[in-house]
Design a protein around this motif. Structure first.
Motif, PDB file in Angstrom:
ATOM      1  N   GLN A   1       6.712  11.643  -3.702  1.00 57.69           N
ATOM      2  CA  GLN A   1       5.853  12.190  -2.646  1.00 57.69           C
ATOM      3  C   GLN A   1       4.826  11.199  -2.093  1.00 57.69           C
ATOM      4  O   GLN A   1       3.813  11.598  -1.529  1.00 57.69           O
ATOM      5  CB  GLN A   1       5.135  13.461  -3.120  1.00 57.69           C
ATOM      6  N   ARG A   2       5.111   9.913  -2.267  1.00 61.22           N
ATOM      7  CA  ARG A   2       4.261   8.898  -1.645  1.00 61.22           C
ATOM      8  C   ARG A   2       5.136   7.971  -0.823  1.00 61.22           C
ATOM      9  O   ARG A   2       6.296   7.716  -1.158  1.00 61.22           O
ATOM     10  CB  ARG A   2       3.462   8.104  -2.688  1.00 61.22           C
ATOM     11  N   LEU A   3       4.561   7.472   0.268  1.00 57.07           N
ATOM     12  CA  LEU A   3       5.248   6.523   1.133  1.00 57.07           C
ATOM     13  C   LEU A   3       4.649   5.148   0.895  1.00 57.07           C
ATOM     14  O   LEU A   3       3.447   4.943   1.096  1.00 57.07           O
ATOM     15  CB  LEU A   3       5.085   6.923   2.606  1.00 57.07           C
TER      16      LEU A   3
ATOM     17  N   GLN B   1       0.841  -1.191   0.000  1.00 57.79           N
ATOM     18  CA  GLN B   1       0.000   0.000   0.000  1.00 57.79           C
ATOM     19  C   GLN B   1       0.882   1.249   0.000  1.00 57.79           C
ATOM     20  O   GLN B   1       2.081   1.179   0.272  1.00 57.79           O
ATOM     21  CB  GLN B   1      -0.901   0.023   1.245  1.00 57.79           C
ATOM     22  N   SER B   2       0.261   2.399  -0.284  1.00 58.99           N
ATOM     23  CA  SER B   2       0.987   3.663  -0.228  1.00 58.99           C
ATOM     24  C   SER B   2       0.072   4.753   0.309  1.00 58.99           C
ATOM     25  O   SER B   2      -1.155   4.643   0.239  1.00 58.99           O
ATOM     26  CB  SER B   2       1.522   4.061  -1.606  1.00 58.99           C
TER      27      SER B   2
ATOM     28  N   TYR C   1       9.438  -3.135   3.429  1.00 58.54           N
ATOM     29  CA  TYR C   1      10.195  -1.902   3.309  1.00 58.54           C
ATOM     30  C   TYR C   1       9.267  -0.700   3.202  1.00 58.54           C
ATOM     31  O   TYR C   1       8.196  -0.779   2.593  1.00 58.54           O
ATOM     32  CB  TYR C   1      11.100  -1.938   2.069  1.00 58.54           C
ATOM     33  N   LEU C   2       9.711   0.399   3.813  1.00 52.37           N
ATOM     34  CA  LEU C   2       9.096   1.701   3.576  1.00 52.37           C
ATOM     35  C   LEU C   2       9.902   2.378   2.476  1.00 52.37           C
ATOM     36  O   LEU C   2      11.123   2.517   2.593  1.00 52.37           O
ATOM     37  CB  LEU C   2       9.142   2.561   4.837  1.00 52.37           C
ATOM     38  N   HIS C   3       9.230   2.785   1.420  1.00 54.28           N
ATOM     39  CA  HIS C   3       9.886   3.450   0.300  1.00 54.28           C
ATOM     40  C   HIS C   3       9.275   4.833   0.093  1.00 54.28           C
ATOM     41  O   HIS C   3       8.056   4.997   0.183  1.00 54.28           O
ATOM     42  CB  HIS C   3       9.714   2.653  -1.001  1.00 54.28           C
TER      43      HIS C   3
ATOM     44  N   PRO D   1      13.879  -0.662   6.301  1.00 53.24           N
ATOM     45  CA  PRO D   1      13.381  -2.033   6.528  1.00 53.24           C
ATOM     46  C   PRO D   1      12.476  -2.142   7.755  1.00 53.24           C
ATOM     47  O   PRO D   1      12.673  -1.461   8.760  1.00 53.24           O
ATOM     48  CB  PRO D   1      14.666  -2.835   6.732  1.00 53.24           C
ATOM     49  N   LEU D   2      11.478  -3.019   7.664  1.00 50.51           N
ATOM     50  CA  LEU D   2      10.609  -3.377   8.777  1.00 50.51           C
ATOM     51  C   LEU D   2      10.476  -4.894   8.807  1.00 50.51           C
ATOM     52  O   LEU D   2      10.439  -5.539   7.759  1.00 50.51           O
ATOM     53  CB  LEU D   2       9.217  -2.760   8.617  1.00 50.51           C
ATOM     54  N   GLN D   3      10.369  -5.462  10.016  1.00 50.82           N
ATOM     55  CA  GLN D   3      10.237  -6.906  10.161  1.00 50.82           C
ATOM     56  C   GLN D   3       8.767  -7.296  10.249  1.00 50.82           C
ATOM     57  O   GLN D   3       7.963  -6.596  10.845  1.00 50.82           O
ATOM     58  CB  GLN D   3      10.958  -7.395  11.424  1.00 50.82           C
ATOM     59  N   GLY D   4       8.439  -8.458   9.652  1.00 48.04           N
ATOM     60  CA  GLY D   4       7.107  -9.022   9.822  1.00 48.04           C
ATOM     61  C   GLY D   4       6.960  -9.589  11.225  1.00 48.04           C
ATOM     62  O   GLY D   4       7.937  -9.755  11.956  1.00 48.04           O
TER      63      GLY D   4
END
Length: 482
Positions: A328-330, A256-257, A322-324, A311-314
């Motif tokens: 202008q979108r996350l 998602q973003s 990952y957060l990218h 990085p984020l862990q499940g």
């Protein structure tokens, strides 16, 4: 039999609560350690299953951390046999090098194993024996760790995300011990519970007794505070859900973003509340306060044209998300395995497996790669559309999927020149981390004139020379990770 009537009231209230998603439970799975708490829980539920209309199974997880673990399993087997309850056992390996500590690592391994059995047995809920003292200890433990409102909410009676039911949270430990004595139940004592090197045991053995001597109603008071904090967390989640919608939440390939500009408009406190809620909805392990603050600072300072990934862990600790930051979108997306280096040869079927990917081949009118250019007759297309019959390419012709090597080009528009694929990706707004997962579609012939040519970039772009007419059929190719 006071506990039996108390537990029956709790279960009946749970079954009739508007928030309960299980309208008529058929099968519950008891997490059975062999300790007095879970043995009492098993016994009381076995007395109530006929009256309340549910069936029971139990699961025992053998950690192998104690020399007495085998005898604990034997006792669980005897208890279930005596009450005619099916027992499922599983040995797990506790990774002592995980960095989470023995308690947390063992707990995570236990819940993963029990959830696997819940799914296999199609049970509606996992029932655990957490009681009032456990709840009070959890609140105090979270408090000394500096937890936020969610952590201080401790445990809920019904954890919908993890299918956990905890019917004994309002029951004191003394009541469980009294019931066990009255019923002449047999249980085991885990010798590690006396080891005050573990935080929970230190609080249980050293801190709580002194506090109870001063404050006799300590456990019920702490449980009440946890309940108040749980209500506060509900309000925070409701606000976060509304804010997340205002941040233009979009479904994306693999995740998602949200719009970063909208996130900034919320201010630091509400923005971080949205991020926590978003991570929770994505079933990610929650970053600590310092990590979350660091993420927010990076998102607040990154320039529009810069590419950023964090990085984020499940929850299981195995998967990585990952957060990218892009345009202008996350984005909050999982990272799939790479495309295989060995080309995939289409066999004419609607679905094929290529490494860790499933490839879909769909015959569509006016879209995809022109089937006529591949030498497919109208009759073969009709048989495929009506009966799903595989499409057979002419002898000497192959349709291949291969990973990108770099420098390739296509001409998606006859009015414009050929462009390198990296330019096409930019024009289509494909984020950089996705680009390696779009394979090349090539046609290879061995006769009469051998050649191999690039005709499309997955489902994104088809070379003008290989596009079907508006009323002609083409082959659309898409892929999803397994």
């Amino acid at each position: 039999m006071a506990l039996l009537s108390q537990l029956e009231s709790v279960l009946e209230a749970f079954l009739t609560a508007p928030s309960t998603e299980i309208s008529k439970p058929r099968h519950w799975l008891v997490a059975l350690s062999g300790g007095v708490d879970s043995i009492v829980l098993l016994h009381t539920l076995s007395q109530l299953r006929g009256r309340l209309g549910f069936t029971l199974s139990a699961v025992h997880v053998h950690h192998g951390l104690s020399p007495n673990a085998d005898s604990w399993q034997s006792l669980c087997e005897q208890a279930c046999q005596a009450q005619q309850i099916p027992l499922y056992t599983e040995r797990v390996r506790v990774d002592l090098q995980s960095g989470l500590g023995v308690e947390a690592t063992a707990r995570e391994a236990r819940y993963v194993a029990i959830e696997r059995w819940r799914q296999q047995l199609d049970a509606e809920a996992i029932v655990t024996a957490h009681h009032m003292q456990d709840q009070a200890e959890t609140l105090l433990l979270q408090l000394v760790r500096g937890a936020g409102v969610k952590g201080l909410s401790a445990m809920g009676a019904w954890d919908v995300d993890r299918f956990l039911l905890r019917p004994l949270l309002a029951v004191p430990k003394t009541t469980l011990l009294q019931y066990a004595a009255e019923q002449q139940l047999t249980w085991v004592d885990d010798e590690s519970n006396a080891d005050t090197r573990y935080d929970r045991n230190f609080i249980r053995q050293e801190v709580m007794p002194r506090m109870r001597a001063r404050y006799p109603q300590l456990d019920s008071a702490l449980s009440r505070s946890a309940s108040h904090l749980a209500e506060a967390q509900t309000l925070l989640d409701t606000l976060a859900q509304q804010d997340l919608v205002q941040c233009d939440l979009r479904e994306e390939w693999l995740g998602q973003s949200i719009a970063i500009s909208h996130l900034h408009c919320l201010g630091d406190v509400r923005a971080k509340n949205v991020l926590r809620f978003w991570f929770q909805q994505r079933q990610l392990r929650m970053p600590n306060t310092e990590q979350l603050q660091d993420y927010w600072q990076q998102l607040s300072s990154v320039k529009p044209h810069r590419y950023l990934h964090l990085p984020l862990q499940g929850q299981s600790g195995q998967s990585v998300t990952y957060l990218h930051h892009y345009q202008q979108r996350l984005y909050c997306v999982t990272k799939p395995n790479a495309l295989p280096q060995t080309p995939l040869v289409w066999q004419g079927h609607q679905n094929q497996i290529w490494g860790d990917w499933q490839i879909q081949f769909k015959v569509s009118k006016g879209r995809g790669i022109a089937l006529a250019r591949l030498g497919i007759s109208p009759a073969a297309i009709t048989l495929n559309k009506r009966y799903g019959q595989p499409i057979v390419l002419p002898e000497g012709t192959q349709l291949l999927l291969t990973p990108r090597a770099g420098g390739e080009s296509l001409q998606p528009d006859v009015k414009r020149p050929r462009r390198e694929l990296k330019v096409i990706f930019q024009m289509l707004g494909i984020p950089p981390w996705q680009r390696a997962f779009y394979p090349l579609i090539q046609v290879k012939t061995s006769q009469p004139n051998p050649y191999q040519t690039l005709v499309a970039l997955a489902a994104l772009a088809v070379d003008e020379a290989w596009r079907p007419g508006r009323n002609a059929y083409g082959l659309e190719i898409s892929l999803t990770p397994i």
